[in-house]
Design a protein around this motif. Sequence first.
Motif, PDB file in Angstrom:
ATOM      1  N   LEU A 103      25.363  48.250  26.231  1.00 19.09           N
ATOM      2  CA  LEU A 103      25.079  47.034  25.700  1.00 19.09           C
ATOM      3  C   LEU A 103      24.456  46.886  27.376  1.00 19.09           C
ATOM      4  O   LEU A 103      23.009  45.472  27.164  1.00 19.09           O
ATOM      5  CB  LEU A 103      26.369  46.041  26.518  1.00 19.09           C
ATOM      6  N   GLY A 104      24.984  46.671  28.117  1.00 20.66           N
ATOM      7  CA  GLY A 104      24.049  47.007  29.469  1.00 20.66           C
ATOM      8  C   GLY A 104      22.472  47.822  29.783  1.00 20.66           C
ATOM      9  O   GLY A 104      21.957  46.794  30.139  1.00 20.66           O
ATOM     10  N   GLY A 114       9.353  50.510  36.992  1.00 15.85           N
ATOM     11  CA  GLY A 114      10.197  50.720  38.076  1.00 15.85           C
ATOM     12  C   GLY A 114      11.435  50.370  38.336  1.00 15.85           C
ATOM     13  O   GLY A 114      12.851  50.798  38.477  1.00 15.85           O
ATOM     14  N   ASN A 115      11.242  49.059  38.607  1.00 18.89           N
ATOM     15  CA  ASN A 115      13.017  48.318  38.564  1.00 18.89           C
ATOM     16  C   ASN A 115      13.269  48.419  37.209  1.00 18.89           C
ATOM     17  O   ASN A 115      14.870  48.311  37.120  1.00 18.89           O
ATOM     18  CB  ASN A 115      12.453  46.874  38.882  1.00 18.89           C
ATOM     19  N   MET A 116      12.562  48.260  36.290  1.00 18.35           N
ATOM     20  CA  MET A 116      13.661  48.695  34.400  1.00 18.35           C
ATOM     21  C   MET A 116      14.101  50.067  34.492  1.00 18.35           C
ATOM     22  O   MET A 116      15.399  50.205  34.399  1.00 18.35           O
ATOM     23  CB  MET A 116      12.548  48.254  33.922  1.00 18.35           C
ATOM     24  N   PHE A 117      13.644  50.936  35.131  1.00 15.18           N
ATOM     25  CA  PHE A 117      13.941  52.373  35.330  1.00 15.18           C
ATOM     26  C   PHE A 117      15.608  52.365  36.457  1.00 15.18           C
ATOM     27  O   PHE A 117      16.434  53.316  35.746  1.00 15.18           O
ATOM     28  CB  PHE A 117      13.753  53.742  35.834  1.00 15.18           C
ATOM     29  N   ILE A 118      15.349  51.377  36.639  1.00 13.24           N
ATOM     30  CA  ILE A 118      16.840  51.392  38.332  1.00 13.24           C
ATOM     31  C   ILE A 118      17.455  50.665  37.758  1.00 13.24           C
ATOM     32  O   ILE A 118      18.906  50.962  37.595  1.00 13.24           O
ATOM     33  CB  ILE A 118      15.730  50.683  39.409  1.00 13.24           C
ATOM     34  N   GLY A 119      17.482  49.976  36.679  1.00  6.88           N
ATOM     35  CA  GLY A 119      18.779  48.685  36.302  1.00  6.88           C
ATOM     36  C   GLY A 119      19.104  49.817  35.200  1.00  6.88           C
ATOM     37  O   GLY A 119      20.728  49.827  34.736  1.00  6.88           O
ATOM     38  N   PHE A 120      18.037  50.318  34.512  1.00  5.34           N
ATOM     39  CA  PHE A 120      18.659  51.658  33.178  1.00  5.34           C
ATOM     40  C   PHE A 120      19.732  52.613  33.538  1.00  5.34           C
ATOM     41  O   PHE A 120      20.801  53.012  33.308  1.00  5.34           O
ATOM     42  CB  PHE A 120      17.548  52.038  32.671  1.00  5.34           C
ATOM     43  N   ALA A 140      21.505  52.188  36.681  1.00  5.14           N
ATOM     44  CA  ALA A 140      22.549  51.196  37.235  1.00  5.14           C
ATOM     45  C   ALA A 140      23.960  51.592  36.273  1.00  5.14           C
ATOM     46  O   ALA A 140      24.474  51.792  36.023  1.00  5.14           O
ATOM     47  CB  ALA A 140      22.153  50.493  37.550  1.00  5.14           C
ATOM     48  N   ALA A 141      23.325  51.008  35.250  1.00  3.39           N
ATOM     49  CA  ALA A 141      23.913  51.034  34.038  1.00  3.39           C
ATOM     50  C   ALA A 141      24.595  52.476  33.492  1.00  3.39           C
ATOM     51  O   ALA A 141      25.653  52.173  33.057  1.00  3.39           O
ATOM     52  CB  ALA A 141      23.156  49.645  32.997  1.00  3.39           C
ATOM     53  N   GLU A 142      23.842  53.144  33.224  1.00  2.00           N
ATOM     54  CA  GLU A 142      23.578  54.232  32.818  1.00  2.00           C
ATOM     55  C   GLU A 142      24.956  55.212  33.356  1.00  2.00           C
ATOM     56  O   GLU A 142      26.045  55.516  33.445  1.00  2.00           O
ATOM     57  CB  GLU A 142      22.958  55.325  32.611  1.00  2.00           C
ATOM     58  N   LEU A 143      24.704  54.919  35.024  1.00  2.00           N
ATOM     59  CA  LEU A 143      25.322  55.435  35.514  1.00  2.00           C
ATOM     60  C   LEU A 143      27.261  54.762  35.712  1.00  2.00           C
ATOM     61  O   LEU A 143      28.115  55.929  35.647  1.00  2.00           O
ATOM     62  CB  LEU A 143      25.314  55.536  37.253  1.00  2.00           C
TER      63      LEU A 143
END
Length: 75
Positions: free
Chosen positions: A23-24, A48-54, A56-59
């Motif tokens: 969901l995140g 780039g911000n999108m990939f950082i958010g992705f 973090a959520a996946e981590l």
Amino acid sequence: MDAEAAKLLGAGLAAVGAGLAALGVGAVFAAFLQGALRNPGAAAGQQGNMFIGFAAAELLGLLAFVVAVLLIFVA
């Protein structure tokens, strides 16, 4: 409650956290697409911000999964 039941209950709760990571990730991509459709010129700068958010959520999802596996097989 015996120790085996508490261990499996904790692992189940940790597995729920791994499922909620999906969901995140969906929320991250939805927010990016909504912003990119509103202002296509700024989409490249926000990728780039999108990939950082992705990441973090996946981590957090992977961390919850690892905790669940550790509770089941190690504890």
